[in-house]
Write a protein that holds these residues in place. Structure first.
Motif, PDB file in Angstrom:
ATOM      1  N   LEU A 267     -16.736  -1.165 -18.161  1.00 51.69           N
ATOM      2  CA  LEU A 267     -15.277  -1.172 -18.172  1.00 51.69           C
ATOM      3  C   LEU A 267     -14.714  -0.019 -18.992  1.00 51.69           C
ATOM      4  N   GLY A 268     -15.433   0.376 -20.048  1.00 47.09           N
ATOM      5  CA  GLY A 268     -14.955   1.499 -20.849  1.00 47.09           C
ATOM      6  C   GLY A 268     -14.903   2.783 -20.042  1.00 47.09           C
ATOM      7  N   LEU A 269     -15.975   3.049 -19.295  1.00 48.46           N
ATOM      8  CA  LEU A 269     -15.983   4.234 -18.433  1.00 48.46           C
ATOM      9  C   LEU A 269     -14.941   4.095 -17.336  1.00 48.46           C
TER      10      LEU A 269
ATOM     11  N   SER B 194     -21.223  17.494 -30.112  1.00 48.95           N
ATOM     12  CA  SER B 194     -20.448  16.275 -29.950  1.00 48.95           C
ATOM     13  C   SER B 194     -19.977  15.756 -31.308  1.00 48.95           C
ATOM     14  N   ILE B 195     -18.748  15.263 -31.360  1.00 51.21           N
ATOM     15  CA  ILE B 195     -18.216  14.666 -32.573  1.00 51.21           C
ATOM     16  C   ILE B 195     -17.874  13.199 -32.304  1.00 51.21           C
ATOM     17  N   GLN B 196     -17.989  12.372 -33.302  1.00 53.70           N
ATOM     18  CA  GLN B 196     -17.665  10.966 -33.165  1.00 53.70           C
ATOM     19  C   GLN B 196     -16.167  10.750 -33.392  1.00 53.70           C
ATOM     20  N   VAL B 197     -15.615   9.828 -32.647  1.00 56.50           N
ATOM     21  CA  VAL B 197     -14.191   9.519 -32.741  1.00 56.50           C
ATOM     22  C   VAL B 197     -14.041   8.075 -33.197  1.00 56.50           C
ATOM     23  N   GLU B 198     -13.254   7.878 -34.240  1.00 57.98           N
ATOM     24  CA  GLU B 198     -13.038   6.517 -34.737  1.00 57.98           C
ATOM     25  C   GLU B 198     -12.194   5.733 -33.743  1.00 57.98           C
ATOM     26  N   SER B 199     -12.595   4.516 -33.468  1.00 65.14           N
ATOM     27  CA  SER B 199     -11.912   3.708 -32.468  1.00 65.14           C
ATOM     28  C   SER B 199     -10.539   3.277 -32.972  1.00 65.14           C
ATOM     29  N   ILE B 200      -9.565   3.310 -32.070  1.00 62.73           N
ATOM     30  CA  ILE B 200      -8.228   2.814 -32.394  1.00 62.73           C
ATOM     31  C   ILE B 200      -8.063   1.372 -31.925  1.00 62.73           C
ATOM     32  N   LEU B 201      -9.117   0.785 -31.373  1.00 65.79           N
ATOM     33  CA  LEU B 201      -9.064  -0.555 -30.801  1.00 65.79           C
ATOM     34  C   LEU B 201      -9.977  -1.497 -31.575  1.00 65.79           C
ATOM     35  N   PRO B 202      -9.757  -2.790 -31.472  1.00 56.55           N
ATOM     36  CA  PRO B 202     -10.656  -3.744 -32.136  1.00 56.55           C
ATOM     37  C   PRO B 202     -12.063  -3.659 -31.567  1.00 56.55           C
ATOM     38  N   THR B 203     -13.053  -3.865 -32.432  1.00 54.83           N
ATOM     39  CA  THR B 203     -14.450  -3.688 -32.021  1.00 54.83           C
ATOM     40  C   THR B 203     -15.238  -4.989 -32.000  1.00 54.83           C
ATOM     41  N   GLY B 204     -14.573  -6.119 -31.971  1.00 51.95           N
ATOM     42  CA  GLY B 204     -15.281  -7.392 -31.937  1.00 51.95           C
ATOM     43  C   GLY B 204     -15.795  -7.717 -30.547  1.00 51.95           C
TER      44      GLY B 204
ATOM     45  N   LEU C 264     -14.955  -6.551 -26.963  1.00 48.42           N
ATOM     46  CA  LEU C 264     -13.499  -6.605 -26.866  1.00 48.42           C
ATOM     47  C   LEU C 264     -12.890  -5.224 -26.642  1.00 48.42           C
ATOM     48  N   ARG C 265     -13.530  -4.184 -27.186  1.00 54.29           N
ATOM     49  CA  ARG C 265     -12.968  -2.835 -27.075  1.00 54.29           C
ATOM     50  C   ARG C 265     -12.862  -2.384 -25.627  1.00 54.29           C
ATOM     51  N   GLU C 266     -13.921  -2.567 -24.841  1.00 53.50           N
ATOM     52  CA  GLU C 266     -13.905  -2.130 -23.457  1.00 53.50           C
ATOM     53  C   GLU C 266     -12.872  -2.891 -22.636  1.00 53.50           C
ATOM     54  N   VAL C 267     -12.768  -4.191 -22.875  1.00 55.15           N
ATOM     55  CA  VAL C 267     -11.787  -4.992 -22.149  1.00 55.15           C
ATOM     56  C   VAL C 267     -10.371  -4.540 -22.499  1.00 55.15           C
ATOM     57  N   THR C 268     -10.137  -4.279 -23.784  1.00 53.02           N
ATOM     58  CA  THR C 268      -8.815  -3.819 -24.209  1.00 53.02           C
ATOM     59  C   THR C 268      -8.487  -2.454 -23.603  1.00 53.02           C
ATOM     60  N   MET C 269      -9.482  -1.571 -23.520  1.00 49.49           N
ATOM     61  CA  MET C 269      -9.267  -0.256 -22.911  1.00 49.49           C
ATOM     62  C   MET C 269      -8.790  -0.388 -21.475  1.00 49.49           C
ATOM     63  N   VAL C 270      -9.476  -1.222 -20.704  1.00 50.65           N
ATOM     64  CA  VAL C 270      -9.088  -1.404 -19.307  1.00 50.65           C
ATOM     65  C   VAL C 270      -7.684  -1.978 -19.207  1.00 50.65           C
ATOM     66  N   ALA C 271      -7.372  -2.935 -20.067  1.00 46.74           N
ATOM     67  CA  ALA C 271      -6.044  -3.542 -20.023  1.00 46.74           C
ATOM     68  C   ALA C 271      -4.958  -2.505 -20.320  1.00 46.74           C
ATOM     69  N   ILE C 272      -5.178  -1.688 -21.356  1.00 45.67           N
ATOM     70  CA  ILE C 272      -4.182  -0.671 -21.713  1.00 45.67           C
ATOM     71  C   ILE C 272      -4.006   0.337 -20.585  1.00 45.67           C
TER      72      ILE C 272
ATOM     73  N   SER D 236     -14.364   7.190 -28.479  1.00 46.34           N
ATOM     74  CA  SER D 236     -15.024   6.319 -29.448  1.00 46.34           C
ATOM     75  C   SER D 236     -16.299   5.699 -28.882  1.00 46.34           C
ATOM     76  N   LEU D 237     -16.449   5.710 -27.559  1.00 43.71           N
ATOM     77  CA  LEU D 237     -17.652   5.157 -26.931  1.00 43.71           C
ATOM     78  C   LEU D 237     -18.762   6.189 -26.821  1.00 43.71           C
ATOM     79  N   THR D 238     -18.411   7.400 -26.419  1.00 40.97           N
ATOM     80  CA  THR D 238     -19.420   8.412 -26.106  1.00 40.97           C
ATOM     81  C   THR D 238     -19.369   9.627 -27.016  1.00 40.97           C
ATOM     82  N   GLY D 239     -18.353   9.736 -27.869  1.00 44.15           N
ATOM     83  CA  GLY D 239     -18.165  10.963 -28.620  1.00 44.15           C
ATOM     84  C   GLY D 239     -17.480  12.015 -27.773  1.00 44.15           C
ATOM     85  N   LEU D 240     -17.043  13.070 -28.404  1.00 37.82           N
ATOM     86  CA  LEU D 240     -16.362  14.168 -27.720  1.00 37.82           C
ATOM     87  C   LEU D 240     -17.221  15.422 -27.771  1.00 37.82           C
ATOM     88  N   SER D 241     -17.390  16.055 -26.628  1.00 42.89           N
ATOM     89  CA  SER D 241     -18.016  17.371 -26.564  1.00 42.89           C
ATOM     90  C   SER D 241     -17.291  18.172 -25.501  1.00 42.89           C
ATOM     91  N   PRO D 242     -17.317  19.487 -25.588  1.00 45.04           N
ATOM     92  CA  PRO D 242     -16.551  20.291 -24.628  1.00 45.04           C
ATOM     93  C   PRO D 242     -16.975  20.109 -23.183  1.00 45.04           C
TER      94      PRO D 242
END
Length: 671
Positions: free
Chosen positions: A12-14, A131-141, A152-160, A222-228
């Motif tokens: 769901l995150g992807l 790649s750099i790590q990104v702190e999640s802005i969503l709950p991680t439970g 919960l994070r992936e479900v919230t991402m899809v909902a948003i 926040s799931l995969t990190g950022l790279s160019p």
């Protein structure tokens, strides 16, 4: 069953990222008629800005950096990142997409590719290649569902993202600007007569698309990190989602994005099973979008909605090439002198330029002469290069038979990719070929069961007892190999000139101009396309083999999608409709002569791809015929001036004819 459900939840995150990118792609297409291949790169930039502001309080701009007294917190960082997305959308509208809204499809494709290349290079310069790590802005439970642990994070991402997609749907359906955007996509003239400005509607669409896509990448980072590289190329599966939505439906885009994300996640689970074939354990997730694109375009390609335009457009003019012996001898003589007297580093740069010129010539054949937008030439070159490694090391196939066999293999692959061209062309074909290129890169080149990570060595080329290998001891650029590459380039150019001046070349130009008219005079359009794709892939295969010989050992990085797009960039810069443009492209190409000179003098490093991307945008906007094409126009003007004996304004490059009162563009080219 529990494991399947958990991996579906992870997908769901992807899927949420795909929702953002595909919604942005669809919105831009409805407003401008342009497929924005840079959608992922634009979203990536805003996410990078957010990550740096959130982490250490640095607002990184394209030039310069602003500093907060202390990290301002997640909310302010998110607002700053989204503000950068708005600014980027505005700049992209006025500087990139607005000038080419009525340009040929080729110019629209390459200008978005130029923006993608430029933004990726700028991200490497400003944020680094890793790649750099990104702190999640969503709950991680997590929570329990049917015995499975659901994050919960992936479900919230899809909902948003579903809510944001619904907001875009509401904009298109319920607001006057949105309804005007939909109307303009069907009949731009009618929207103008009703008092709406297509430019203003396009600006709104680009800003909204940039915001939605950036929000998706901020959460996905926040799931995969950022790279160019990673989010730049996520535009390819997002394009598959857009085609599932048939370029119209936001709802289908959301459903397709979620479904594709879940299926790709399940495939990653299957790849861990002991019974799963070893050769299919890597890259299969990228084959799926390619298959989806193929099936959809085969089934619905001719029924996908096209955007009404105010005027007809045309491709850059083509001048049938002529072989002038004294000019050819002069160019070859200059090249030989340079190869003999250059230092090893400059000799290697010039040799690389000669190889890139061959690869650029494959773009001239398929795009400049046949009018088919192929973004898979680097994949064809890579297929030949990796096949060369197998033939020369495992089976001891001698030079030059190995090059011929591997190039024929690339030609066969090119004709296979050409099958969708029987039903589609233009931007749709560009989508197919870039999806094919990414699938080949991930499933073949990056597949350790097929191309081991220890390297892919290539045997030394020898002929009549002469060793043509590029290296010997400390000599890293032997003259023998450079002269061999020059000789092969001359043979390939002669082959191109012979074909371009013959019946096959005339058939190419007829198909390029109007397929129905070509068929009406007895030209077999399908056969002509097969020949064109096969010939261009064969030439790309020759270049791929020479790249292999020039490296001595191949890696997937030599034939990545980004490398292929960079070569397309310099091919368009040089002039996509002439072999002279291919020669210019070789000089300008990555690791070529100009790159070597600039790097040795200015130590440019990662700035070269940025310059290439900006140059491609400027060329597509100001002079679609390229450097060689503009030079040809100026030379013709000088000749006419000398003959007439009076001054006259120089003719403009073939950027397009005068407006015609037609609702739909005529299928016409500058032939």
């Amino acid at each position: 069953m529990t494991t399947l459900l958990e991996f579906a939840a992870l997908g769901l995150g992807l899927g949420a990222v795909y929702i953002g990118l595909s919604t942005g792609l669809l919105l831009v297409y409805r407003a401008t008629g342009i497929i924005n291949f840079a959608q992922g790169a634009m979203a990536m930039w805003g996410a990078y800005v957010f990550a740096r502001v959130q982490d250490d309080g640095e607002l990184v701009l394209p030039i310069g950096t602003l500093y907060f007294p202390e990290p301002p917190g997640t909310v302010v960082a998110l607002l700053v990142g989204l503000a950068n997305a708005v600014v980027l959308g505005v700049l992209a509208h006025y500087l990139v997409f607005r000038p080419v809204r009525r340009a040929p499809a080729l110019a629209q494709v390459v200008v978005s590719i130029g923006l993608m290349v430029a933004l990726q290079a700028l991200a490497v310069i400003r944020f680094g290649p890793n790649s750099i790590q990104v702190e999640s802005i969503l709950p991680t439970g997590s929570f329990e569902l049917l015995g499975a642990t659901i994050p919960l994070r992936e479900v919230t991402m899809v909902a948003i993202m579903a809510v944001l997609a619904a907001a875009v749907w509401a904009y298109l359906r319920l607001t006057s600007a949105g309804r005007a955007t939909r109307a303009a996509s069907e009949n731009e003239r009618g929207a103008v007569l009703m008092g709406f400005s297509p430019d203003r509607l396009s600006l709104i669409a680009l800003v909204l698309a940039s915001l939605v896509s950036t929000m998706a990448v901020v959460m996905g980072g926040s799931l995969t990190g950022l790279s160019p590289a990673n989010y730049t190329l996520l535009v390819v599966p997002a394009l598959a989602v857009v085609l599932i939505a048939r370029l119209e439906s936001i709802g289908l885009a959301v459903a397709g994005a979620i479904g594709l994300g879940i299926i790709q996640s399940e495939l990653s689970l299957l790849a861990t099973r002991s019974w799963w074939p070893q050769w299919a354990q890597s890259g299969l997730d990228q084959v799926l979008p390619f298959l989806l694109v193929m099936v959809i375009l085969f089934a619905f390609g001719k029924r996908l909605p096209a955007r009404g335009s105010l005027q007809a457009v045309r491709l850059p003019d083509v001048v049938v090439p002529r072989f002038v012996p004294w000019k050819a001898a002069l160019l070859v003589g200059v090249a030989v002198v340079c190869l003999v007297f250059f230092t090893p580093s400059y000799r290697f740069g010039l040799t690389t330029s000669l190889i890139i010129a061959i690869l650029a010539l494959s773009y001239v054949v398929i795009t400049g002469y046949l009018g088919q937008i192929s973004l898979a030439q680097s994949a064809f070159a890579g297929a030949a290069g990796f096949a060369l490694s197998k033939l020369t090391t495992a089976w001891d196939v001698p030079f030059p038979i190995a090059i011929l066999v591997c190039s024929l293999l690339a030609a066969a692959l090119g004709m296979l990719v050409a099958l969708p061209a029987f039903r589609i062309r233009g931007v749709q074909l560009a989508i197919v070929t870039i999806a094919a290129a990414l699938a080949i890169e991930r499933f073949v080149f990056d597949n350790y069961s097929l191309t081991p990570p220890t390297g892919n060595p290539i045997g030394r080329p020898t002929l009549f007892g002469i060793d043509f290998a590029i290296r010997e001891g400390r000599n890293l650029a032997r003259l023998e190999f450079s002269l061999l590459v020059l000789a092969i380039l001359v043979l390939v150019v002669l082959l191109f000139v012979r074909i371009a001046r013959g019946d096959t070349g005339r058939a190419f130009l007829a198909v390029r101009a109007n397929e129905r008219a070509a068929a009406s005079v007895g030209i077999d359009v399908r056969r002509t396309k097969l020949i064109g794709f096969g010939l261009s892939a064969f030439i790309a295969g020759v270049a791929g083999c020479l790249i292999g010989y020039s490296r001595g050992e191949l890696s997937a990085e030599s034939f990545s999608v980004v490398v292929g797009l960079s070569v397309l960039a310099v091919a368009y810069l040089g002039g996509i409709t002439s072999f002279g443009g291919a020669l210019v492209a070789g000089i300008l190409g990555p690791l070529g002569l100009v790159y070597t000179a600039l790097h040795s003098v200015f130590s440019m490093g990662n700035a070269y791809p940025l310059i290439t991307g900006i140059g491609l945008i400027l060329t597509a906007v100001l002079n679609p015929s390229g450097i060689a094409g503009e030079t040809r126009h100026q030379v013709e003007w000088v000749k006419r001036k000398l003959r007439s004996g009076r001054a006259a304004p120089p003719p403009a490059a073939a950027t397009g004819p005068a407006p015609v009162p037609a609702e739909k563009p005529r299928e016409t080219t500058g032939v």
